[in-house]
Each structure stands twice: as C-alpha cells, then as structure tokens.
Design a protein around this motif. Structure first.
Motif, PDB file in Angstrom:
ATOM      1  N   ILE A   1      -8.663  10.692  -0.094  1.00  0.00           N
ATOM      2  CA  ILE A   1      -9.008  11.329   1.181  1.00  0.00           C
ATOM      3  C   ILE A   1      -8.889  12.841   1.016  1.00  0.00           C
ATOM      4  O   ILE A   1      -7.834  13.344   0.606  1.00  0.00           O
ATOM      5  CB  ILE A   1      -8.076  10.864   2.314  1.00  0.00           C
TER       6      ILE A   1
ATOM      7  N   ARG B   1      -8.946   7.518   8.279  1.00  0.00           N
ATOM      8  CA  ARG B   1      -9.370   6.901   7.020  1.00  0.00           C
ATOM      9  C   ARG B   1      -8.349   5.879   6.534  1.00  0.00           C
ATOM     10  O   ARG B   1      -8.712   4.819   6.013  1.00  0.00           O
ATOM     11  CB  ARG B   1      -9.599   7.980   5.958  1.00  0.00           C
ATOM     12  N   VAL B   2      -7.053   6.180   6.702  1.00  0.00           N
ATOM     13  CA  VAL B   2      -6.021   5.221   6.308  1.00  0.00           C
ATOM     14  C   VAL B   2      -6.132   3.958   7.138  1.00  0.00           C
ATOM     15  O   VAL B   2      -6.098   2.831   6.606  1.00  0.00           O
ATOM     16  CB  VAL B   2      -4.612   5.837   6.443  1.00  0.00           C
TER      17      VAL B   2
ATOM     18  N   GLU C   1      -8.709   2.797   8.727  1.00  0.00           N
ATOM     19  CA  GLU C   1      -9.940   2.082   8.385  1.00  0.00           C
ATOM     20  C   GLU C   1      -9.758   1.294   7.090  1.00  0.00           C
ATOM     21  O   GLU C   1     -10.134   0.111   7.009  1.00  0.00           O
ATOM     22  CB  GLU C   1     -11.084   3.085   8.241  1.00  0.00           C
ATOM     23  N   PHE C   2      -9.169   1.914   6.083  1.00  0.00           N
ATOM     24  CA  PHE C   2      -9.012   1.289   4.769  1.00  0.00           C
ATOM     25  C   PHE C   2      -8.042   0.114   4.814  1.00  0.00           C
ATOM     26  O   PHE C   2      -8.212  -0.863   4.074  1.00  0.00           O
ATOM     27  CB  PHE C   2      -8.531   2.341   3.764  1.00  0.00           C
ATOM     28  N   THR C   3      -7.027   0.209   5.667  1.00  0.00           N
ATOM     29  CA  THR C   3      -6.005  -0.847   5.738  1.00  0.00           C
ATOM     30  C   THR C   3      -6.259  -1.844   6.860  1.00  0.00           C
ATOM     31  O   THR C   3      -5.382  -2.646   7.189  1.00  0.00           O
ATOM     32  CB  THR C   3      -4.608  -0.226   5.928  1.00  0.00           C
TER      33      THR C   3
ATOM     34  N   ILE D   1      -3.408   5.181  -2.033  1.00  0.00           N
ATOM     35  CA  ILE D   1      -4.286   6.096  -1.301  1.00  0.00           C
ATOM     36  C   ILE D   1      -3.791   7.516  -1.571  1.00  0.00           C
ATOM     37  O   ILE D   1      -2.629   7.828  -1.314  1.00  0.00           O
ATOM     38  CB  ILE D   1      -4.253   5.818   0.211  1.00  0.00           C
TER      39      ILE D   1
ATOM     40  N   THR E   1      -1.504  -0.714  -4.045  1.00  0.00           N
ATOM     41  CA  THR E   1      -2.786  -0.093  -3.712  1.00  0.00           C
ATOM     42  C   THR E   1      -2.490   1.340  -3.290  1.00  0.00           C
ATOM     43  O   THR E   1      -1.721   1.555  -2.353  1.00  0.00           O
ATOM     44  CB  THR E   1      -3.487  -0.849  -2.570  1.00  0.00           C
TER      45      THR E   1
ATOM     46  N   SER F   1       0.843  -1.197   0.000  1.00  0.00           N
ATOM     47  CA  SER F   1       0.000   0.000   0.000  1.00  0.00           C
ATOM     48  C   SER F   1       0.873   1.240   0.000  1.00  0.00           C
ATOM     49  O   SER F   1       1.935   1.285   0.624  1.00  0.00           O
ATOM     50  CB  SER F   1      -0.927   0.001   1.219  1.00  0.00           C
TER      51      SER F   1
ATOM     52  N   ASP G   1      -7.015   4.140  -5.375  1.00  0.00           N
ATOM     53  CA  ASP G   1      -7.978   3.190  -4.831  1.00  0.00           C
ATOM     54  C   ASP G   1      -8.813   3.812  -3.722  1.00  0.00           C
ATOM     55  O   ASP G   1      -9.935   3.380  -3.466  1.00  0.00           O
ATOM     56  CB  ASP G   1      -7.237   1.962  -4.305  1.00  0.00           C
ATOM     57  N   LEU G   2      -8.262   4.813  -3.068  1.00  0.00           N
ATOM     58  CA  LEU G   2      -8.978   5.595  -2.063  1.00  0.00           C
ATOM     59  C   LEU G   2      -8.474   7.026  -2.150  1.00  0.00           C
ATOM     60  O   LEU G   2      -7.269   7.249  -2.256  1.00  0.00           O
ATOM     61  CB  LEU G   2      -8.732   5.042  -0.651  1.00  0.00           C
TER      62      LEU G   2
END
Length: 323
Positions: A182, A192-193, A195-197, A161, A159, A135, A179-180
């Motif tokens: 913010i 948010r990081v 949560e996503f990971t 962010i 991936t 990531s 992919d995300l």
C-alpha cells in the motif's frame, strides 16, 4: 585511527566530523575490534541530535552495530561501547556479548542482521506471538526495520501487508515478498487493509513510525489483534485512546529491544541462533541498498534520518567490506 565524532548536538551532516583519534582502549571485560562494516540506524541520528534515550558524553562517535574482527581473527557482530561507536576503524565491545557473524552473510549483511532483526524477532514472536496463517501489517516496509519485519513475517508463514511512501519503495516492498503493498501517499491505508482482509483487519500491526501510522494500525487491527510499537521515526509519539483498545479488544505492545540485553541476554543469543539458521536457509537476507566508504558516513546518517533511503546503508571503513 579515523573516526567520526560529534562535538555538539544537531543534524548529522552538520555535526559529524571525520577526525584522527587514538584507538579506543578496552575496559575490563571488553575487547578491541577492527570494524569491517558499520550499519546505519535511525538511533544514530537521534544520538547526533541529543534525542536518544542514551546520551553519551561529548565528543562521541555514533554507530550502534557493527560486524568486526577480533585480534585472533574471528568475525563477530557487536554493539560498540559508546562513546566509541562504529563509524570508525576500531571499537571496543563487551566480550561476553559478541555474537558470531553468520557464514552465509558478507560483512555488510552481517552488520545489518543484528538490531533490526532482533527487534523484529522479539516483537513478532516474543511480544505479539505471530502464528502461521495470521496477517501482519508492516509500516515503513521498505526501510531497515520494516524490511526485516517483512522477511520475518514471511518466514513465519504470515500474510504480509507492507505500507510504504512512494512508487520506488513500493517496488522494494514487493520484491521483499509482501502479499499486498500500500502506497500511503496515493492510497487509503485503512480502506485497502479492510478490503484485502475481507473487513476483518490484521492480526498484528508492526509500527516503527508512530504518528499517523499508529492511527492507521488502530483502525485496521482485528478482534484480539496486537499492535507492536517499536519506534517513532515520524517524530510524533502517538497518544493511544485506551477506550478504543477496550471496545475493539486489541492489545498495544511496547518493545525496547535493548532491555533484553540487560534482563535476558540468553534470549538475545537464542534469537541470534535462530536468525543465523534462517539466513543459512535463505529465508532472511538483510536488504543492503548501499555500501559507502567511511568518508560517506555523515551523509548516510542524514539520509536515513530524513527517510531518503531503502533497506540498510552500511559504512565500510578501510580494509573492511565484503569477504
């Protein structure tokens, strides 16, 4: 020829003047190039302000990377020799350092391929050793340096962010393939990081911003993660807490791409060959948001300095432009 010149340091819009000047004369080992396109970089603003690590004598012409044409008609990418920078009709550059402009890119895109993408390639591959499946967190993901890192990260199988400021830039980052995305203005980046990971954090954080962005990276990085520091566009140079790096077991990696030109120029050429292949495959295409005439260079540099741009703004002198 026409050239923008800086006679005293200050804000770009205030100190850059469009003047008639003699064509620059090549020194030994140099060639003169006709400028087809000159990419605007944040260092151009720092040069105007007298805040860059290199301080050319006054007066000078800013513009640190171009796509140009040699006297025998070859299209090349070059770093002009200051004080004769790229916001002009002609420049001089070291002959041995010229790189062929990719056929798959037009003049403006080729001018924007060099510093930002070389910085991203060395930062992600040479320094951070980014691997497929990992990531990657990219700050200022809609900007010139950030957008290059996003594309390189996706090309490497990571991936990605992207962190941006505002809805317009969020749309740009999403279009680049993040992919995300913010929006730091309305969302908690660290939360948010995490949560996503799944609470793990990111393997690599790419930071051209400094300040609060670095703090967010340090809080978001995973075990054995790597933070790549490539600049301080925020104007704030962070002071890392090394005890934090120790207890979380992450690495802080500095990157000054220009040093590779001095210490390992072969690596620069190898990198360019790889970037050219990726461009030909369609994996990379510099995000050129605006193409402005030479008369608009000072305003373009100021907007980049103020953070009011996305991707790259490229200056097209007379007879330059897309091919």
């Amino acid at each position: 020829m026409q050239a923008w010149r800086v006679h005293t340091n200050g804000e770009p819009r205030e100190v850059m003047r469009l003047e008639q000047t003699p064509d620059p004369e090549p020194a030994a080992g140099e060639v003169r190039l006709r400028v087809l396109a000159a990419n605007v970089n944040f260092p151009d603003a720092l040069l105007c302000r007298g805040q860059y690590q290199l301080r050319p004598p006054l007066p000078f012409t800013p513009g640190v990377e171009i796509c140009g044409e040699t006297e025998d008609g070859r299209r090349v990418i070059a770093n002009p020799r200051l004080p004769f920078g790229g916001f002009a009709e002609h420049v001089t550059a070291e002959a041995a350092a010229l790189l062929p402009a990719p056929e798959s890119l037009d003049d403006a895109e080729a001018a924007a391929l060099h510093i930002g993408y070389q910085t991203g390639w060395f930062g992600l591959h040479r320094r951070a050793h980014l691997e497929a499946g990992e990531s990657l967190l990219v700050h200022a993901a809609a900007g010139g340096v950030g957008s290059a890192a996003v594309q390189l990260g996706k090309a490497a199988g990571a991936t990605v962010i992207g962190v941006v400021g505002g809805a317009e830039k969020a749309a740009v980052a999403a279009g680049l393939g993040c992919d995300l995305v913010i929006d730091r203005r309305t969302e908690d980046v660290v939360a948010r990081v995490k949560e996503f990971t799944g609470g793990r954090g990111v393997d690599v954080a790419y930071d051209p911003v400094g300040g609060a962005a670095y703090t967010q990276s340090a809080k978001s990085v995973a075990f054995e993660g790597r933070i790549v520091v490539v600049g301080f566009a925020s104007g704030t140079v962070p002071t890392p807490a090394l005890n934090h790096a120790l207890v979380k077991n992450y690495s802080i990696l500095g990157l000054h791409w220009g040093l590779y030109n001095t210490h390992d120029p072969v690596a620069v050429r190898v990198c360019h060959e790889e970037l050219t292949k990726l461009a030909a495959q369609g994996a990379l295409r510099p995000l050129v948001s605006e193409r402005v005439p030479l008369e608009g260079a000072a305003d373009a540099v100021q907007r980049v300095a103020d953070g009011h741009s996305t991707g790259r703004i490229v200056v097209l002198p007379p007879l330059g432009g897309s091919r």
